[in-house]
Design a protein around this motif. Structure first.
Motif, PDB file in Angstrom:
ATOM      1  N   UNK A 275       0.726  -1.272   0.024  1.00  0.00           N
ATOM      2  CA  UNK A 275       0.089   0.050  -0.055  1.00  0.00           C
ATOM      3  C   UNK A 275       0.824   1.183  -0.119  1.00  0.00           C
ATOM      4  N   UNK A 276       2.014   1.235   0.620  1.00  0.00           N
ATOM      5  CA  UNK A 276       2.675   2.368   0.916  1.00  0.00           C
ATOM      6  C   UNK A 276       3.327   2.812  -0.392  1.00  0.00           C
ATOM      7  N   UNK A 277       3.806   1.672  -1.185  1.00  0.00           N
ATOM      8  CA  UNK A 277       4.480   1.916  -2.499  1.00  0.00           C
ATOM      9  C   UNK A 277       3.537   2.369  -3.530  1.00  0.00           C
ATOM     10  N   UNK A 278       2.250   1.943  -3.430  1.00  0.00           N
ATOM     11  CA  UNK A 278       1.344   2.043  -4.486  1.00  0.00           C
ATOM     12  C   UNK A 278       0.832   3.607  -4.157  1.00  0.00           C
ATOM     13  N   UNK A 279       0.766   3.969  -2.854  1.00  0.00           N
ATOM     14  CA  UNK A 279       0.377   5.339  -2.629  1.00  0.00           C
ATOM     15  C   UNK A 279       1.195   6.145  -2.974  1.00  0.00           C
ATOM     16  N   UNK A 280       2.706   5.896  -3.008  1.00  0.00           N
ATOM     17  CA  UNK A 280       3.816   7.051  -3.182  1.00  0.00           C
ATOM     18  C   UNK A 280       3.844   7.202  -4.910  1.00  0.00           C
ATOM     19  N   UNK A 281       3.424   6.066  -5.440  1.00  0.00           N
ATOM     20  CA  UNK A 281       3.384   6.111  -6.893  1.00  0.00           C
ATOM     21  C   UNK A 281       2.085   7.110  -7.358  1.00  0.00           C
ATOM     22  N   UNK A 282       1.120   6.722  -6.610  1.00  0.00           N
ATOM     23  CA  UNK A 282      -0.074   7.705  -7.037  1.00  0.00           C
ATOM     24  C   UNK A 282       0.273   9.247  -6.721  1.00  0.00           C
TER      25      UNK A 282
END
Length: 242
Positions: free
Chosen positions: A116-123
């Motif tokens: 989730x953290x990586x996905x949130x950072x990419x978004x």
């Protein structure tokens, strides 16, 4: 009354007068009127109802498609819209990015099990970065793919990239996404007049998509496409100009 008079005095909505009839009517002083519905001269009787239906309405009732609220006569294709990624997309973003097939023709290497953290950072990067413009393609609010424009070193240049989720490929949605993005770009950033794209040599579907969207194959040296990521200089170059 003569047969000729019978012809001239026919009802105005029985058709316009031909050249011979018009000349005879004028010579005899008959009242005439120009009918805009039939686009010609007709006999006009005093007190005649000008609201009577024209000739074309006297051929019978034409069948019409029944209009039912919410059900158009001709089914519309799924409507694709472009928007930014949002927090609520986190779960589906992770699912799309976790598909190993998605990375087959991507410039970047796939991330190791994005959380989730990586996905949130990419978004966040996609919405906040000033070096590019990223839009998610969605149908019914659900993300199906992404299109990205990275601004070039010169104001008039940029590079396009895109991807489509596995369940939504081979349906024409990628072409629809790119065309809609280009149309919007022409209005909002008209100064960008040269857009390049690079395609893996075996990615035939992406080549067809670009050609359908108005891109043309071009020599990489002409495009100044330097190797980057997984492109070691062997990917094919395309260009869109306006």
């Amino acid at each position: 009354m003569s047969d000729q008079d019978d012809t001239i005095l026919r009802d105005r909505f029985d058709g316009v007068l031909d050249a011979h009839e018009l000349a005879a009517a004028r010579a005899s002083g008959k009242a005439l009127a120009y009918c805009p519905l039939q686009q010609g001269w007709v006999h006009h009787a005093e007190g005649e109802d000008d609201t009577a239906p024209p000739l074309s309405w006297q051929v019978g009732t034409l069948p019409l498609h029944k209009q039912i609220t919410g059900t158009p006569v001709h089914a519309r294709p799924q409507t694709l819209t472009l928007r930014v990624w949002v927090e609520d997309d986190l779960a589906i973003y992770r699912a799309l990015m976790s598909d190993p097939d998605l990375w087959t023709f991507m410039l970047e290497d796939p991330p190791a099990a994005p959380d989730d953290e990586m996905a949130r950072a990419l978004i966040a990067l996609s919405t906040e970065g000033t070096h590019h413009k990223v839009r998610v393609a969605s149908i019914g609010g659900q993300p199906v793919g992404q299109v990205r424009l990275e601004y070039g070193s010169r104001p008039e240049t940029a590079e396009l990239s895109y991807w489509m989720g596995a369940a939504h490929r081979c349906k024409g949605l990628g072409r629809q996404m790119v065309l809609r993005f280009l149309d919007r770009l022409a209005v909002r950033k008209p100064h960008i007049t040269r857009i390049t794209a690079r395609v893996h040599p075996t990615n035939a579907a992406s080549k067809r998509l670009l050609l359908a969207c108005g891109f043309q194959p071009c020599d990489r040296a002409t495009l100044d496409l330097a190797p980057r990521g997984r492109d070691r200089g062997d990917w094919e170059g395309f260009v869109f100009t306006r």
